[in-house]
Design a protein around this motif. Structure first.
Motif, PDB file in Angstrom:
ATOM      1  N   ALA A 186      23.132  69.378  42.002  1.00  0.00           N
ATOM      2  CA  ALA A 186      22.228  70.015  41.053  1.00  0.00           C
ATOM      3  C   ALA A 186      20.933  70.402  41.760  1.00  0.00           C
ATOM      4  CB  ALA A 186      21.938  69.079  39.896  1.00  0.00           C
ATOM      5  N   THR A 240      21.758  75.174  39.747  1.00  0.00           N
ATOM      6  CA  THR A 240      23.165  74.766  39.750  1.00  0.00           C
ATOM      7  C   THR A 240      23.299  73.459  38.970  1.00  0.00           C
ATOM      8  OG1 THR A 240      22.891  73.529  41.828  1.00  0.00           O
ATOM      9  CG2 THR A 240      23.591  75.847  41.980  1.00  0.00           C
ATOM     10  N   ASP A 241      24.536  73.138  38.576  1.00  0.00           N
ATOM     11  CA  ASP A 241      24.776  71.894  37.849  1.00  0.00           C
ATOM     12  C   ASP A 241      25.137  70.780  38.829  1.00  0.00           C
ATOM     13  OD1 ASP A 241      27.385  72.374  38.621  1.00  0.00           O
ATOM     14  OD2 ASP A 241      28.110  72.827  36.611  1.00  0.00           O
ATOM     15  N   LEU A 294      24.585  78.020  37.542  1.00  0.00           N
ATOM     16  CA  LEU A 294      24.363  77.900  36.102  1.00  0.00           C
ATOM     17  C   LEU A 294      24.391  79.264  35.418  1.00  0.00           C
ATOM     18  CD1 LEU A 294      23.789  76.054  33.723  1.00  0.00           C
ATOM     19  CD2 LEU A 294      21.345  76.244  34.227  1.00  0.00           C
ATOM     20  N   GLN A 334      27.882  80.063  34.753  1.00  0.00           N
ATOM     21  CA  GLN A 334      28.379  79.231  33.658  1.00  0.00           C
ATOM     22  C   GLN A 334      27.916  79.758  32.303  1.00  0.00           C
ATOM     23  OE1 GLN A 334      30.373  76.184  33.992  1.00  0.00           O
ATOM     24  NE2 GLN A 334      30.711  77.222  35.937  1.00  0.00           N
ATOM     25  N   THR A 382      34.094  76.619  29.243  1.00  0.00           N
ATOM     26  CA  THR A 382      32.754  76.220  28.844  1.00  0.00           C
ATOM     27  C   THR A 382      32.236  77.139  27.762  1.00  0.00           C
ATOM     28  OG1 THR A 382      30.559  75.615  29.676  1.00  0.00           O
ATOM     29  CG2 THR A 382      31.519  77.656  30.520  1.00  0.00           C
ATOM     30  N   LEU A 389      27.489  73.482  27.395  1.00  0.00           N
ATOM     31  CA  LEU A 389      26.454  73.402  28.427  1.00  0.00           C
ATOM     32  C   LEU A 389      25.233  72.643  27.924  1.00  0.00           C
ATOM     33  CD1 LEU A 389      26.622  77.015  29.928  1.00  0.00           C
ATOM     34  CD2 LEU A 389      27.404  74.902  31.001  1.00  0.00           C
ATOM     35  N   PHE A 432      26.066  68.946  27.904  1.00  0.00           N
ATOM     36  CA  PHE A 432      25.956  68.371  29.245  1.00  0.00           C
ATOM     37  C   PHE A 432      24.496  68.265  29.667  1.00  0.00           C
ATOM     38  CE2 PHE A 432      30.429  70.033  30.407  1.00  0.00           C
ATOM     39  CZ  PHE A 432      30.991  68.906  29.853  1.00  0.00           C
ATOM     40  N   GLY A 433      23.701  69.266  29.264  1.00  0.00           N
ATOM     41  CA  GLY A 433      22.291  69.266  29.644  1.00  0.00           C
ATOM     42  C   GLY A 433      21.512  68.113  29.036  1.00  0.00           C
ATOM     43  N   THR A 491      21.544  64.928  31.125  1.00  0.00           N
ATOM     44  CA  THR A 491      20.817  64.877  32.402  1.00  0.00           C
ATOM     45  C   THR A 491      19.445  65.538  32.295  1.00  0.00           C
ATOM     46  OG1 THR A 491      21.897  66.944  33.091  1.00  0.00           O
ATOM     47  CG2 THR A 491      22.963  64.889  33.731  1.00  0.00           C
ATOM     48  N   TYR A 540      17.432  66.702  35.491  1.00  0.00           N
ATOM     49  CA  TYR A 540      17.665  68.122  35.746  1.00  0.00           C
ATOM     50  C   TYR A 540      17.382  68.920  34.469  1.00  0.00           C
ATOM     51  CZ  TYR A 540      20.463  65.495  39.125  1.00  0.00           C
ATOM     52  OH  TYR A 540      20.891  64.581  40.044  1.00  0.00           O
ATOM     53  N   LEU A 548      19.132  72.332  33.298  1.00  0.00           N
ATOM     54  CA  LEU A 548      20.497  72.378  32.772  1.00  0.00           C
ATOM     55  C   LEU A 548      20.515  72.403  31.237  1.00  0.00           C
ATOM     56  CD1 LEU A 548      22.349  69.864  35.140  1.00  0.00           C
ATOM     57  CD2 LEU A 548      22.192  72.352  35.294  1.00  0.00           C
TER      58      LEU A 548
END
Length: 295
Positions: free
Chosen positions: A66, A77-78, A84, A87, A243, A248, A251-252, A255, A259, A262
């Motif tokens: 990431a 990036t993830d 990203l 994505q 996805t 997304l 997932f964001g 984190t 991050y 994200l």
């Protein structure tokens, strides 16, 4: 008679259609036009993503991991080193498809159900709306889970399942609109001309209820997108390697402290879509409200 007077007389004789008047009113609404432009751009990007994406969708770089936005990866990036921006572009294809297709299913069922119930009235109305009340009382998640278990998990079923639980409010809105319109003079005139109830509903009643329908539709699309995100978070919707914006964002959130980009960028795209739909919906409501329009 002057040329100007003749042109005015010709225009008055020719008249103006509902759709022409609606377009003229919509063209003067800048926020609505901006919303339409943004949605058109997002749809075009979603369609052209396989040719526009800067990186391959499945390309991973675990050593990179990431990373924040940079010249090589504009949105970062993830955790798997995937771009990203790529994505988000691919996620938009599924999110927009879920939003539009599921809303179309809900619109078709809800408008038809509510219009028939409101126009016919009596026992038919009572039975149809009691069924709506019963479905309202059932947890929609149980219904979707049952569909997934019985028919298997696939994208088409996801569209139909979400649309099948989103039509209930539309049916109530449409019923109320039809009940307020069925005593109007134009409906009585259509009845006197011998038109069938179905023809009256589709040719006269529904066009005069387009304002609330359009507004609710533009509010349903982002609602459906969020519902898809919730289902994906529970493992019932979109699953990796596919996805969506909702996935997304999910997932964001896991984190966001380490991050934040994200979560920020997918959330920003979904928020822009929501604002664009709201602006366009308000503009279409004003443009299609033939009873409240003032030229």
């Amino acid at each position: 008679m002057s040329t100007t007077s003749m042109n005015t007389l010709v225009d008055a004789e020719q008249g103006s259609s509902l759709w022409r008047d609606a377009w003229l009113r919509l063209s003067r609404n800048r926020p609505a036009l901006a919303g339409f432009a943004v949605l058109t751009l997002f749809v075009l990007v979603a369609v052209l993503t396989p040719w526009m994406a800067p990186y391959d969708y499945a390309q991973q770089n675990l050593e990179l991991g990431a990373t924040p936005p940079s010249a090589d990866h504009w949105l970062g990036t993830d955790i798997f080193g995937r771009d990203l921006l790529t994505q988000i572009m691919y996620g938009g294809r599924i999110s927009l498809a879920v939003g539009f297709i599921a809303t179309a299913v809900a619109l078709l069922i809800g408008v038809s159900w509510g219009a028939i119930a409101g126009y016919v009235g009596g026992r038919v109305d009572a039975v149809m709306m009691r069924l709506v009340d019963i479905l309202y009382a059932l947890p929609f998640m149980i219904f979707i889970v049952l569909l997934m278990v019985v028919f298997g998990r696939n994208m088409l079923l996801l569209f139909l399942a979400i649309g099948a639980v989103e039509w209930l409010t539309m049916a109530r809105i449409m019923r109320a609109q039809v009940q307020s319109l069925r005593q109007q003079e134009f409906v009585e005139a259509a009845v006197s001309l011998g038109l069938s109830p179905l023809a009256i509903i589709w040719r006269h009643v529904i066009p005069n209820a387009l304002g609330p329908i359009i507004v609710y539709t533009t509010l349903t699309i982002p609602s459906v997108m969020l519902l898809e995100a919730f289902l994906s978070f529970l493992g019932l919707g979109v699953q990796p390697p596919e996805t969506s914006w909702g996935l997304l964002i999910s997932f964001g959130t896991e984190t966001m402290e380490e991050y934040p980009w994200l979560l920020f960028f997918p959330g920003l795209v979904l928020a822009i879509t929501l604002f664009a739909l709201n602006f366009l919906g308000d503009g279409l409501r004003d443009a299609l409200d033939v009873r409240g329009a003032k030229d």
